[in-house]
Design an enzyme around this catalytic site. Sequence first.
Site: not given
Ligand code: AMP
Length: 217
Positions: A13, A88, A127, A160, A171
Amino acid sequence: MNLILLGPPGAGKGTQAKLLIKRFQIPQISTGDILRAAVSEMTPMGVKAKGYMESGALVPDEVVVGIVRERLEKNDCLNGFILDGFPRTVAQADALKHMLVCMNMSIEHVVSMAVDKEELLQRITGRRTCRLCGKGYHVVFDPPSVSGRCDECSGELFQRDDDQEETMRKRLDVYEDQTAPLITYYENESLLRSIAGVGSIDDIQQRILSIIQGTHG
Ligand code: AMP
């Protein structure tokens, strides 16, 4: 053009959003990026979010909904935006629907990117990101010329914390339980467009563009 990119962690994404924002000159709204910045700056929100993120859980809905509301109110969203990693949960999707009505805006497409679980694990655990400029790499699919160093700025590459395999599996489970129901949610709203998230970055971009160009010439 108001777009949501939907898909599991590692679906690409962020990569696709970065290409789209260049092409269309609209902002990418990545709740993950905003939360990571808050964590590293140790803002009150970052302190609250840190534990959830490290364990692979979702940050509470009210926190992320607040982030997105504040961001969508900025003027640079008037010509369009790309939501990456939000919504989400069904509660977030409902909150988004209501806030957009109040702002007199609407979503045009929800692009769902499908990638199977084994490929996601392989993508995510390899990554790496540059600490200085944020450029992304993959140890197998897109390695830097010098191991551990960024090709652009020689910054140190890091993994990360939440990309480690155990957290990644959590996740993916969270995605299945809480986020995948949004596929049906947006199907019911007649907004869902599904594409295969596999193949080259360019091929995937073309699939997204053909959806967008269906309405944007
Ligand atoms: P991402 O980089 O989008 O994979 O997000 C990393 C982490 O941030 C996720 O595993 C969640 O802990 C938190 N996070 C990001 N976006 C959301 C969301 N829309 N709702 C809840 N937690 C989020």
